[in-house]
Design a protein around this motif. Sequence first.
Motif, PDB file in Angstrom:
ATOM      1  N   UNK A 102      12.443  -3.771  11.021  1.00 35.54           N
ATOM      2  CA  UNK A 102      12.035  -4.643  10.044  1.00 35.54           C
ATOM      3  C   UNK A 102      10.470  -4.549   9.911  1.00 35.54           C
ATOM      4  N   UNK A 103       9.957  -4.816   8.619  1.00 35.02           N
ATOM      5  CA  UNK A 103       8.527  -4.787   8.283  1.00 35.02           C
ATOM      6  C   UNK A 103       7.992  -6.184   7.687  1.00 35.02           C
ATOM      7  N   UNK A 104       6.806  -6.428   7.885  1.00 33.96           N
ATOM      8  CA  UNK A 104       6.095  -7.602   7.482  1.00 33.96           C
ATOM      9  C   UNK A 104       4.711  -7.206   6.881  1.00 33.96           C
ATOM     10  N   UNK A 105       4.034  -8.127   6.488  1.00 39.47           N
ATOM     11  CA  UNK A 105       2.559  -7.988   5.887  1.00 39.47           C
ATOM     12  C   UNK A 105       1.554  -8.450   6.746  1.00 39.47           C
ATOM     13  N   UNK A 106       0.441  -7.666   7.049  1.00 38.83           N
ATOM     14  CA  UNK A 106      -0.788  -8.257   7.477  1.00 38.83           C
ATOM     15  C   UNK A 106      -1.502  -9.045   6.486  1.00 38.83           C
ATOM     16  N   UNK A 107      -2.531 -10.196   6.906  1.00 34.48           N
ATOM     17  CA  UNK A 107      -3.119 -10.835   5.894  1.00 34.48           C
ATOM     18  C   UNK A 107      -4.412 -10.203   5.377  1.00 34.48           C
ATOM     19  N   UNK A 137      -5.434  -2.645  -6.724  1.00 36.28           N
ATOM     20  CA  UNK A 137      -5.410  -3.807  -5.984  1.00 36.28           C
ATOM     21  C   UNK A 137      -4.601  -4.957  -6.342  1.00 36.28           C
ATOM     22  N   UNK A 138      -3.723  -5.391  -5.534  1.00 34.79           N
ATOM     23  CA  UNK A 138      -3.430  -4.779  -3.973  1.00 34.79           C
ATOM     24  C   UNK A 138      -2.768  -3.553  -3.967  1.00 34.79           C
ATOM     25  N   UNK A 139      -3.020  -2.904  -2.737  1.00 35.00           N
ATOM     26  CA  UNK A 139      -2.597  -1.550  -2.427  1.00 35.00           C
ATOM     27  C   UNK A 139      -2.004  -1.545  -0.977  1.00 35.00           C
ATOM     28  N   UNK A 140      -0.515  -1.754  -1.076  1.00 35.83           N
ATOM     29  CA  UNK A 140       0.164  -1.796   0.248  1.00 35.83           C
ATOM     30  C   UNK A 140       0.597  -0.702   0.864  1.00 35.83           C
ATOM     31  N   UNK A 141      -0.007  -0.416   1.916  1.00 36.65           N
ATOM     32  CA  UNK A 141       0.826   0.763   2.827  1.00 36.65           C
ATOM     33  C   UNK A 141       1.056   0.435   4.192  1.00 36.65           C
ATOM     34  N   UNK A 164       4.005  -2.891   9.889  1.00 37.29           N
ATOM     35  CA  UNK A 164       3.046  -3.847   9.109  1.00 37.29           C
ATOM     36  C   UNK A 164       2.407  -2.998   7.955  1.00 37.29           C
ATOM     37  N   UNK A 165       2.789  -3.780   6.962  1.00 38.87           N
ATOM     38  CA  UNK A 165       1.995  -3.133   5.620  1.00 38.87           C
ATOM     39  C   UNK A 165       0.550  -3.824   5.686  1.00 38.87           C
ATOM     40  N   UNK A 166      -0.332  -3.053   5.081  1.00 41.92           N
ATOM     41  CA  UNK A 166      -1.757  -3.478   5.222  1.00 41.92           C
ATOM     42  C   UNK A 166      -2.284  -3.195   3.816  1.00 41.92           C
TER      43      UNK A 166
END
Length: 284
Positions: free
Chosen positions: A168-173, A128-132, A109-111
């Motif tokens: 597989x990856x996803x994103x956190x809220x 911002x946003x800065x996804x890692x 998961x990307x944060x």
Amino acid sequence: MPCPISVLIPAKNERTNIRACVESARFADEIIVVDSCSSDGTPEIAKECGASVVDFHWNGQLPKKKNWALEHIPWRHEWVFILDADERITPELADELQRVVAAPDADGYYVNRRFWFLGGWLMHCGYYPSWNLRFFRHHLGRYEQFEGVEATDSGDNEVHEHIILRGRSSRLRHEMEHYAFPTIESWVEKHNRYSSWEARLINSASGRSAAAGAQIDPSLARKRRLKHRAARLPLRPLLRFSYHYILRAGFLDGYRGYIFCRLMATYELLSAAKAYELRQASPK
């Protein structure tokens, strides 16, 4: 009951940060600080807060600290969150992590991160946003390794490298907080080191490979390709300032946005000048 998550915190001389960092991760069942011979009491403070401490002695070769830890530490849990010492997991993010680990729908998961700078949050500037990708099944993820850029005095920890996830990856809220630059002096010190790494990468075969970015997030790969193509353009510092301040609306962050974008232009100048210096010094 503690959440079945392991947290990896790489550290070196992080006395001012480590307590708050560990406290933000107390929801996790396992917190391991991988320490690089700190001389300021970082390991002792981490232990006081309930974390385990593992010593890391870098030999100047790959792997660096995070990859070494992912490979060699016998993690108690399948899911690992990588948290730098100057970062904080917010209570909202902690709650989300606990829900996700109970019923995951991805392997990583990307944060998103918020950057604190000059007394406020940067909400633009391209930061911002800065996804890692920070939360993943530890056996499925490793940081990129770029050959030929190890010995740059940029440190023993992966900073600009990204996780390559076999899954597989996803994103956190929810977001985490990043207090990377408490002072302008700290920004200058870090980016002087980072620019040495950037200069070697620009001139190396690894730099061309990094620009391809086939195994990382597409948005990160696009940024890398743009940066690689712009590496030999004239007026790079001006272009960098224009990118952050105008195209990425840094002006909306007020005075702190202006200062940040000017500093990013300085970083570009240092990287370009050091890369030129290396080319001049190399055998013809």
